[in-house]
Scaffold this motif. Structure first.
Motif, PDB file in Angstrom:
ATOM      1  N   ASP A  84       1.101  -1.382   0.028  1.00  0.00           N
ATOM      2  CA  ASP A  84      -0.118   0.183   0.053  1.00  0.00           C
ATOM      3  C   ASP A  84       0.739   1.486  -0.047  1.00  0.00           C
ATOM      4  O   ASP A  84       0.399   2.061  -0.890  1.00  0.00           O
ATOM      5  N   ASP A  85       2.075   1.251   0.851  1.00  0.00           N
ATOM      6  CA  ASP A  85       3.105   2.432   1.016  1.00  0.00           C
ATOM      7  C   ASP A  85       4.129   2.501  -0.798  1.00  0.00           C
ATOM      8  O   ASP A  85       5.023   2.852  -0.339  1.00  0.00           O
ATOM      9  N   ILE A  86       3.612   2.542  -1.049  1.00  0.00           N
ATOM     10  CA  ILE A  86       5.262   1.550  -2.289  1.00  0.00           C
ATOM     11  C   ILE A  86       5.393   2.823  -2.653  1.00  0.00           C
ATOM     12  O   ILE A  86       6.760   3.110  -2.886  1.00  0.00           O
ATOM     13  N   ASP A  87       4.661   4.021  -2.665  1.00  0.00           N
ATOM     14  CA  ASP A  87       5.170   5.462  -2.872  1.00  0.00           C
ATOM     15  C   ASP A  87       6.224   6.026  -2.115  1.00  0.00           C
ATOM     16  O   ASP A  87       6.348   6.859  -2.556  1.00  0.00           O
ATOM     17  N   GLU A  88       6.381   5.997  -1.039  1.00  0.00           N
ATOM     18  CA  GLU A  88       7.178   6.002  -0.258  1.00  0.00           C
ATOM     19  C   GLU A  88       8.451   5.665   0.027  1.00  0.00           C
ATOM     20  O   GLU A  88       9.080   5.770   0.739  1.00  0.00           O
ATOM     21  N   VAL A  89       8.752   4.470  -1.101  1.00  0.00           N
ATOM     22  CA  VAL A  89       9.943   3.912  -1.230  1.00  0.00           C
ATOM     23  C   VAL A  89      10.327   4.329  -2.134  1.00  0.00           C
ATOM     24  O   VAL A  89       9.927   4.245  -3.045  1.00  0.00           O
ATOM     25  N   GLU A  90      11.464   3.087  -2.386  1.00  0.00           N
ATOM     26  CA  GLU A  90      12.496   4.003  -3.147  1.00  0.00           C
ATOM     27  C   GLU A  90      12.168   2.512  -4.096  1.00  0.00           C
ATOM     28  O   GLU A  90      12.607   1.697  -3.087  1.00  0.00           O
ATOM     29  N   VAL A  91      11.875   2.140  -5.441  1.00  0.00           N
ATOM     30  CA  VAL A  91      12.228   0.889  -5.457  1.00  0.00           C
ATOM     31  C   VAL A  91      12.980   0.774  -6.390  1.00  0.00           C
ATOM     32  O   VAL A  91      14.407   1.182  -7.462  1.00  0.00           O
ATOM     33  N   LYS A  92      14.199  -0.002  -6.100  1.00  0.00           N
ATOM     34  CA  LYS A  92      15.903  -0.532  -6.213  1.00  0.00           C
ATOM     35  C   LYS A  92      15.793  -1.131  -7.178  1.00  0.00           C
ATOM     36  O   LYS A  92      16.741  -1.181  -8.028  1.00  0.00           O
ATOM     37  N   GLU A  93      15.223  -2.321  -7.139  1.00  0.00           N
ATOM     38  CA  GLU A  93      14.903  -3.555  -8.490  1.00  0.00           C
ATOM     39  C   GLU A  93      13.469  -3.991  -8.762  1.00  0.00           C
ATOM     40  O   GLU A  93      12.882  -4.073  -7.778  1.00  0.00           O
ATOM     41  N   VAL A  94      13.372  -4.576  -9.917  1.00  0.00           N
ATOM     42  CA  VAL A  94      12.195  -5.081 -10.525  1.00  0.00           C
ATOM     43  C   VAL A  94      12.958  -6.291 -11.186  1.00  0.00           C
ATOM     44  O   VAL A  94      13.711  -6.493 -11.885  1.00  0.00           O
ATOM     45  N   ILE A  95      12.391  -7.410 -10.155  1.00  0.00           N
ATOM     46  CA  ILE A  95      12.078  -8.861 -11.319  1.00  0.00           C
ATOM     47  C   ILE A  95      11.054  -9.371 -12.044  1.00  0.00           C
ATOM     48  O   ILE A  95      10.928  -9.821 -10.800  1.00  0.00           O
TER      49      ILE A  95
END
Lengths: 308, 308
Positions: A84-95
């Motif tokens: 839910d709070d994905i917008d408040e953190v930095e996504v460093k990687e996606v697999i």
């Protein structure tokens, strides 16, 4: 170094849970501080896989920003499927192995998506690229993911690369692919103790198709009649979902993992779209869809063609 | 098999042009039918690199849907930096080293982004992963890309991986890194015979930051005063771009490749965002940004923080 949390999508399935655990294993061996977590309850199939390989389940979290500023996503990228709070953190990687949508970053990142059937197939490659050995347990979790996402190679989403990876990993995990695979899939089909409401929401997605709002849920089984014995109860739950959410059509796919057919149970105003899309006649709100196992590849496109 | 076109961003730089050529070389060796193309004129630096390694420039195209349904993007993903009819074709692959934004697909794809300084650094890895030898020419094009994007390793976007790749590729291309690198960079700084319109569009990108539409161009030089002697002419051209395209801010970075500082020249309603973002005072529409050489790492994020 900030500890990064690694997680898959909400309503987690086997690939989402196992890929979080496996990628955390690889990252740790490469010297990173990471922890796999999960956004929902384990299903029966995933529990079977973790038990078989003596692997603990990841910790459950509702939010992440309260404990870290950096996360790694596996098996998804779309914001509405994430924490839910994905917008408040930095996504460093996606697999991932899905389309990219509703995803945006402020900074460069490591993003690795491939059009294969399963996230674990990509992770298996990444061990090799980094020269890291795959342990028996990690091999077991990866092959479980591939079996799950491909329904033992029967889904049209399964690629040659997935199959090759599964064979290689099955040897490392010392399992017989078919025997273990069927046992694991069967463990996900136990519907006793599950309410009709649970059955139609365990794996359900909504789609806009033209003017119509269509809900499609899927249940795997080894005994379609066992599920159909609760037909009235299921129809009641589906009708309630329609009343509550304004769906024009609710399709429940009851997928037989042994013969790879599905039975569609339908409720709603637009039922005839199912008849047109699959060239079948609904009897008593249901019809057999021969060789149909994939919602994404075999159900959404023909329905969309009729309604969209 | 459909022929896929491979291209980088508009206002192409050395990495965008060379990475299209290089990835086409790798894909062809893997059995695919592909062609590298470009979306704009070559700059002096890129021409120098292509000439040095006897490599033809890719064909120029204005649109792609008229000749193919499938494309591969290198060195960019944001729609506004891509070909005008990008929405009419399917993006099958992306190889990039930027943030992800304004990008969405209907289907799964191969997406490979890494937080390194240059697309070519990723491509060099992909040759290895696929067991394909890098030719002298391709090595030359890749090392040129790394030199260009890293300003000979002086940019903060440059990672240890980029430097290692550049050294390895320089040996394969049989060049002296420093000597060739400086010659190539200098070849990109000749502004005689270039109109103000050309100077502000040679390496220019548009960014959505909150409600603001920001254009940021960059010009490399060994003599900032030579560029600033055309300040009025440049401001006129920038104002015209703003009038024509509705930008809220146009920033021209004049980057000294020898002392690694930039002078920002700004036009537009949102000029004060530059003052806030860099804690500087604009005098006569310009300010020196000490140690700033990277648009991506040192200019976009602070501006985005103020405007976004």
């Amino acid at each position: 170094m900030t500890k990064q949390l690694i997680f898959g999508h909400k309503s987690p399935d086997t690939d989402t849970i196992c890929s979080a655990i496996v990628y955390a294993d690889l990252k740790k061996q490469l010297g990173y501080e990471v922890e796999p977590v999960r956004l929902g309850e384990l299903n029966g199939e995933t529990s079977y896989a973790l038990d078989y390989f003596n692997q603990e389940a990841p910790r459950f979290v509702e939010t992440v920003a309260n404990e870290t500023g950096e996360v790694i996503l596996v098996d998804h990228n779309e914001r509405q499927q994430s924490v839910d709070d994905i917008d408040e953190v930095e996504v460093k990687e996606v697999i991932d192995h899905h389309r990219i949508a509703n995803f945006e970053t402020k900074s460069p990142l490591y993003y690795r998506a491939e059009p294969v059937g399963c996230t674990a197939t990509i992770l298996n490659k990444m061990y090799k690229e980094n020269g890291v050995e795959v342990s028996e347990t990690m091999a077991g979790l990866m092959v479980s993911s591939i079996i799950s996402d491909s329904l033992l190679f029967k889904s049209p989403t399964c690629t040659a690369e997935d199959e090759k990876a599964a064979e290689e990993l099955a040897a490392k995990a010392r399992i017989d692919l078919n025997e273990y695979g069927l046992d694991m899939l069967k463990a996900g089909t136990d519907i006793s103790g599950k309410s009709a409401e649970e059955l139609i929401s365990l794996d359900a997605k909504a789609f806009d198709m033209g003017e119509a709002n269509v809900r499609i849920a899927q249940v795997n089984t080894v005994d379609t009649n066992e599920v159909l014995s609760r037909k009235e109860e299921l129809e009641g739950a589906m009708q309630k979902e329609i009343d509550d959410n304004g769906y024009d059509l609710f399709v429940l796919l009851i997928t037989d993992i042994l013969d790879s057919d599905s039975t569609a149970l339908t409720v709603g105003d637009k039922q005839e779209a199912v008849e047109k899309a699959f060239d079948v006649k609904l009897e008593d709100n249901k019809a057999v869809l021969k060789d149909v196992v994939s919602r994404k590849k075999q159900v959404v496109p023909p329905l969309n063609k009729v309604l969209g």
